[in-house]
Design an enzyme around this catalytic site. Structure first.
Site, short mmCIF file in Angstrom:
data_model
loop_
_atom_site.label_atom_id
_atom_site.label_comp_id
_atom_site.label_asym_id
_atom_site.label_seq_id
_atom_site.Cartn_x
_atom_site.Cartn_y
_atom_site.Cartn_z
N ASP A 32 0.87 -1.19 0.00
CA ASP A 32 0.00 0.00 0.00
C ASP A 32 0.90 1.23 0.00
O ASP A 32 2.09 1.13 0.32
CB ASP A 32 -0.90 0.01 1.26
N ASP A 50 4.13 3.05 -4.02
CA ASP A 50 3.13 3.75 -4.82
C ASP A 50 2.90 2.94 -6.10
O ASP A 50 3.76 2.92 -6.99
CB ASP A 50 3.65 5.16 -5.15
N SER A 119 -16.92 -2.49 -8.79
CA SER A 119 -17.97 -1.90 -7.95
C SER A 119 -19.29 -1.90 -8.69
O SER A 119 -19.32 -1.84 -9.94
CB SER A 119 -17.57 -0.45 -7.64
N TYR A 147 -15.81 7.27 -11.16
CA TYR A 147 -15.31 6.09 -10.44
C TYR A 147 -15.81 4.81 -11.13
O TYR A 147 -15.05 3.86 -11.35
CB TYR A 147 -15.79 6.19 -8.99
N LYS A 151 -13.66 1.87 -13.21
CA LYS A 151 -13.78 0.44 -12.85
C LYS A 151 -14.12 -0.38 -14.10
O LYS A 151 -13.59 -1.49 -14.28
CB LYS A 151 -14.87 0.24 -11.79
N ALA A 191 -21.33 6.14 3.48
CA ALA A 191 -22.54 6.46 4.24
C ALA A 191 -22.67 5.72 5.59
O ALA A 191 -22.93 6.37 6.62
CB ALA A 191 -23.77 6.24 3.38
P1 NAD Z 1 -9.68 1.93 0.99
O1 NAD Z 1 -9.53 3.34 0.50
O2 NAD Z 1 -9.79 1.70 2.45
O3 NAD Z 1 -8.49 1.02 0.42
C1 NAD Z 1 -7.82 1.31 -0.78
C2 NAD Z 1 -6.34 1.33 -0.49
O4 NAD Z 1 -5.63 1.62 -1.70
C3 NAD Z 1 -5.95 2.44 0.53
O5 NAD Z 1 -5.32 1.89 1.65
C4 NAD Z 1 -5.00 3.33 -0.26
O6 NAD Z 1 -3.94 3.86 0.50
C5 NAD Z 1 -4.49 2.37 -1.33
N1 NAD Z 1 -3.93 3.13 -2.44
C6 NAD Z 1 -4.42 4.24 -3.03
N2 NAD Z 1 -3.56 4.71 -3.93
C7 NAD Z 1 -2.49 3.88 -3.90
C8 NAD Z 1 -1.27 3.85 -4.62
N3 NAD Z 1 -0.98 4.79 -5.53
N4 NAD Z 1 -0.38 2.86 -4.35
C9 NAD Z 1 -0.66 1.91 -3.41
N5 NAD Z 1 -1.81 1.89 -2.71
C10 NAD Z 1 -2.72 2.86 -2.96
O7 NAD Z 1 -10.95 1.34 0.20
P2 NAD Z 1 -11.73 -0.01 0.45
O8 NAD Z 1 -13.09 0.33 0.91
O9 NAD Z 1 -10.92 -0.99 1.24
O10 NAD Z 1 -11.85 -0.52 -1.07
C11 NAD Z 1 -11.00 -1.54 -1.59
C12 NAD Z 1 -11.37 -1.76 -3.06
O11 NAD Z 1 -12.74 -2.14 -3.17
C13 NAD Z 1 -11.21 -0.52 -3.93
O12 NAD Z 1 -10.71 -0.90 -5.20
C14 NAD Z 1 -12.61 0.01 -4.04
O13 NAD Z 1 -12.79 0.78 -5.21
C15 NAD Z 1 -13.42 -1.27 -4.06
N6 NAD Z 1 -14.80 -1.09 -3.61
C16 NAD Z 1 -15.05 -0.74 -2.31
C17 NAD Z 1 -16.39 -0.56 -1.90
C18 NAD Z 1 -16.72 -0.18 -0.48
O14 NAD Z 1 -17.92 -0.01 -0.18
N7 NAD Z 1 -15.77 -0.03 0.43
C19 NAD Z 1 -17.43 -0.72 -2.81
C20 NAD Z 1 -17.13 -1.05 -4.13
C21 NAD Z 1 -15.81 -1.27 -4.51
#
Ligand code: NAD
Length: 326
Positions: A32, A50, A119, A147, A151, A191
């Site tokens: 991460d 990154d 998503s 977004y 995806k 939310a």
């Molecule tokens: P989150 O933001 O908690 O986790 C995403 C992680 O990606 C973060 O820790 C962030 O630091 C890391 N990240 C961002 N840019 C980065 C980079 N350049 N290099 C390395 N790491 C990087 O989000 P989440 O809720 O855990 O979501 C995880 C995945 O599931 C995502 O792809 C999100 O789009 C997808 N998703 C989540 C939900 C939800 O309700 N939480 C719904 C649909 C899809």
């Protein structure tokens, strides 16, 4: 011992997924751009990288001996609807770069299986009462936000690598996910976490601000169910996108009432303008059900596990403000 790479392991779902893979007996590398905010990573190894940079994707995928058996790509520049509406360029650039480089490098490295976290934001807006939409109805596409478009592109990219480079790819379209150890403040929260925070901060009988008119319909999936679904899908034969979500659909008003009930508070709603997103959601879970997955948590049960954690964060945050560390 099977080896897994979790990209986005410092985030909410990625953090929980690492714990799940450890319980399943994997050796896990987490990667991460930041450490996990709320809990030390359960990964055997955690790299700060990154993933927008191609050489960092290569480094994340490099093991002493052979490729990873499984790669779970959850890293994204991500947040709730407030963030999605205000950071369109960051989402389109950062998440696309991560997916372009990680998908390509994973195929180059010859990984066994590649999971991509998509998503339900890939679907068009729906009206309450519309029949269930299945996965193929995402096309012709008209996502409500950028977004969702990013995806869709990343899904198609992963599928192109599956067809042309022989990589086994699994793709989940997550419904809204919630639970402990997720973002609960700062503008990226979704939310359920935002409502839990507002209720935790409110006095009994007070009003909290709610974006929109409270009638938007959503399904909320508890994070333990989500990581079970991710894992089962990865082990399955299911190709193409697969919806994962709790079959219980509720209005935002019902979400607020559920949180208030769990908190044991009387809460009024003050409706304000805000980036609500789509009017309604209703998706088929037939594909994920076909491999035996079912949501174990309905909203009340999941909020009963989430609210106390957020209430504690609010309390700690308040104490920290009163007695800041030197
Ligand atoms: P989150 O933001 O908690 O986790 C995403 C992680 O990606 C973060 O820790 C962030 O630091 C890391 N990240 C961002 N840019 C980065 C980079 N350049 N290099 C390395 N790491 C990087 O989000 P989440 O809720 O855990 O979501 C995880 C995945 O599931 C995502 O792809 C999100 O789009 C997808 N998703 C989540 C939900 C939800 O309700 N939480 C719904 C649909 C899809």
């Amino acid at each position: 011992m099977r080896k897994a790479l979790v990209c986005g392991a410092g985030g909410f779902i990625g953090g929980h997924l690492v714990k799940k893979l450890k319980r399943e007996g994997y050796w896990v590398r987490g990667v991460d751009i930041k450490e996990h905010e709320f809990a030390p990573s359960a990964a055997d190894e955690f790299l700060l990288l990154d993933l927008r940079e191609e050489q960092n994707c290569r480094a994340a995928l490099t093991l002493g001996e052979g490729p990873f058996d499984e790669v779970y790509q959850l890293a994204a520049d991500m947040g709730g609807m407030g963030f999605i509406r205000s950071a369109e360029c960051e989402i389109m650039r950062n998440s696309a770069l991560i997916n372009i480089h990680m998908t390509h490098q994973a195929a180059q490295a010859g990984v066994g299986r590649y999971f991509f976290s998509s998503s339900v934001c890939v679907y068009r807006d729906m009206q309450p009462g519309e029949p269930e939409m299945s996965e193929e109805e995402a096309v012709p596409a008209n996502p409500d936000n950028e977004y969702g478009w990013e995806k869709l592109y990343a899904e198609r990219m992963a599928m192109a690598y599956a067809r042309n480079r022989g990589m086994t790819v699994r793709i989940a379209r997550f419904q809204n996910c919630y639970g402990p150890e997720g973002t609960w403040t700062g503008g990226r929260e979704k939310a359920p976490a935002a409502i839990c925070r507002k209720v935790a901060e409110a006095q009994d009988g007070a009003a909290i601000e709610v974006w929109g008119d409270g009638n938007a319909v959503r399904s909320y999936t508890f994070v333990d169910d989500m990581v079970d679904g991710i894992y089962m899908l990865m082990q399955s034969h299911l190709e193409g996108a697969v919806n994962i979500g709790c079959p219980q659909y509720v209005t935002v008003d019902e979400l607020v009432d559920t949180v208030a009930e769990v908190a044991g508070k009387r809460i009024e709603k003050n409706y304000v303008e805000g980036p609500v997103g789509v009017h309604s959601r209703n998706f088929s879970n037939a594909r994920i059900y076909s491999i035996g997955w079912r949501a174990k948590y309905f909203l009340q049960d999941g909020i009963a596990k989430t609210y106390p954690w957020i209430e504690e964060q609010v309390r700690l945050h308040k104490a920290d403000k009163i007695h800041p560390a030197d």
